[in-house]
Design a protein around this motif. Structure first.
Motif, short mmCIF file in Angstrom:
data_model
loop_
_atom_site.label_atom_id
_atom_site.label_comp_id
_atom_site.label_asym_id
_atom_site.label_seq_id
_atom_site.Cartn_x
_atom_site.Cartn_y
_atom_site.Cartn_z
N HIS A 62 0.77 -1.41 0.21
CA HIS A 62 -0.01 0.16 -0.12
C HIS A 62 0.58 1.26 0.35
O HIS A 62 0.34 2.06 -0.81
CB HIS A 62 -1.40 0.16 0.59
CG HIS A 62 -2.47 1.23 1.65
ND1 HIS A 62 -2.88 1.32 -0.08
CD2 HIS A 62 -1.88 2.05 2.28
CE1 HIS A 62 -3.23 2.62 0.64
NE2 HIS A 62 -3.14 2.47 1.99
N THR A 63 1.94 1.78 0.99
CA THR A 63 2.17 2.65 1.32
C THR A 63 4.22 2.38 0.20
O THR A 63 4.87 3.01 0.61
CB THR A 63 2.51 3.00 2.62
OG1 THR A 63 3.47 1.95 3.31
CG2 THR A 63 1.31 2.89 2.57
N HIS A 64 4.63 1.49 0.15
CA HIS A 64 5.72 0.97 -0.22
C HIS A 64 6.91 1.15 0.83
O HIS A 64 8.09 1.11 0.46
CB HIS A 64 6.06 1.42 -1.67
CG HIS A 64 7.14 1.08 -2.30
ND1 HIS A 64 8.56 1.51 -2.54
CD2 HIS A 64 6.81 0.42 -3.85
CE1 HIS A 64 9.00 0.81 -2.76
NE2 HIS A 64 8.76 0.29 -3.98
N PHE A 96 -0.23 -12.49 -6.74
CA PHE A 96 1.06 -12.54 -6.15
C PHE A 96 1.35 -11.13 -5.99
O PHE A 96 0.12 -10.00 -5.68
CB PHE A 96 1.83 -11.96 -7.92
CG PHE A 96 1.62 -13.78 -9.29
CD1 PHE A 96 2.09 -14.44 -8.11
CD2 PHE A 96 0.44 -13.46 -10.21
CE1 PHE A 96 1.74 -15.86 -9.59
CE2 PHE A 96 0.57 -14.72 -10.69
CZ PHE A 96 1.42 -15.62 -10.00
N PHE A 97 2.09 -10.61 -5.10
CA PHE A 97 2.87 -10.08 -3.96
C PHE A 97 4.09 -9.37 -4.29
O PHE A 97 5.02 -10.71 -4.88
CB PHE A 97 2.54 -10.44 -2.82
CG PHE A 97 3.27 -8.77 -1.84
CD1 PHE A 97 2.51 -8.01 -1.99
CD2 PHE A 97 3.85 -9.61 -0.97
CE1 PHE A 97 3.13 -6.30 -1.26
CE2 PHE A 97 4.90 -8.68 -0.55
CZ PHE A 97 4.55 -7.01 0.02
N ARG A 98 4.84 -8.85 -4.99
CA ARG A 98 6.34 -8.44 -5.30
C ARG A 98 6.87 -7.51 -3.20
O ARG A 98 6.12 -6.43 -3.76
CB ARG A 98 6.26 -7.54 -6.47
CG ARG A 98 8.18 -7.31 -6.25
CD ARG A 98 8.24 -6.92 -7.93
NE ARG A 98 7.91 -8.19 -8.55
CZ ARG A 98 8.29 -7.84 -9.62
NH1 ARG A 98 8.16 -7.73 -10.73
NH2 ARG A 98 8.86 -9.41 -10.59
N PRO A 99 7.18 -7.62 -2.85
CA PRO A 99 7.26 -7.14 -1.85
C PRO A 99 8.31 -5.87 -2.00
O PRO A 99 9.46 -6.25 -3.19
CB PRO A 99 8.36 -7.88 -0.63
CG PRO A 99 7.72 -8.66 -0.97
CD PRO A 99 8.27 -9.37 -3.03
N PRO A 100 8.16 -4.61 -1.82
CA PRO A 100 9.07 -3.53 -2.10
C PRO A 100 10.97 -3.96 -2.04
O PRO A 100 11.20 -4.70 -0.31
CB PRO A 100 9.10 -2.50 -0.95
CG PRO A 100 7.11 -2.35 -1.48
CD PRO A 100 7.11 -4.13 -1.23
#
Length: 102
Positions: A62-64, A96-100
């Motif tokens: 949401h907020t990186h 999919f989720f790609r973490p910052p």
């Protein structure tokens, strides 16, 4: 050989539109990993267009934030808020989720 083309940290009303124009012109599939804070009233048409073109939409948070500095609950909230914003457009929940910063 297979290549996955991905774009991070959108959507926006300029660069994302330019990318979508090229991908559509050349029939190239891609995945867009979106930041929830960037999904606003003015960028929702961009996300709708990507979904209409059958592109995969993933979550970038949401907020990186740097996830390793967050609690489990904060990480969950980051992912869930972005998912809610994508679903509201309407879209399917991101697979999919790609973490910052990784």
């Amino acid at each position: 050989m297979m290549i996955a083309l991905t774009f991070d940290d959108g959507p926006n009303t300029t660069t994302t539109q330019d990318i979508l124009d090229l991908l559509e012109r050349y029939h190239i599939p891609a995945t867009f990993f979106l930041i929830g804070n960037n999904i606003r009233e003015e960028t929702e048409p961009v996300v709708r267009r990507a979904l209409k073109l059958v592109f995969e939409i993933g979550s970038r948070s949401h907020t990186h934030p740097l996830m390793e500095n967050l609690s489990t609950e904060e990480v969950r909230a980051e992912i869930e808020e972005t998912s809610r914003r994508i679903i509201r457009i309407p879209g399917a929940p991101p697979r999919f989720f790609r973490p910052p910063y990784i």
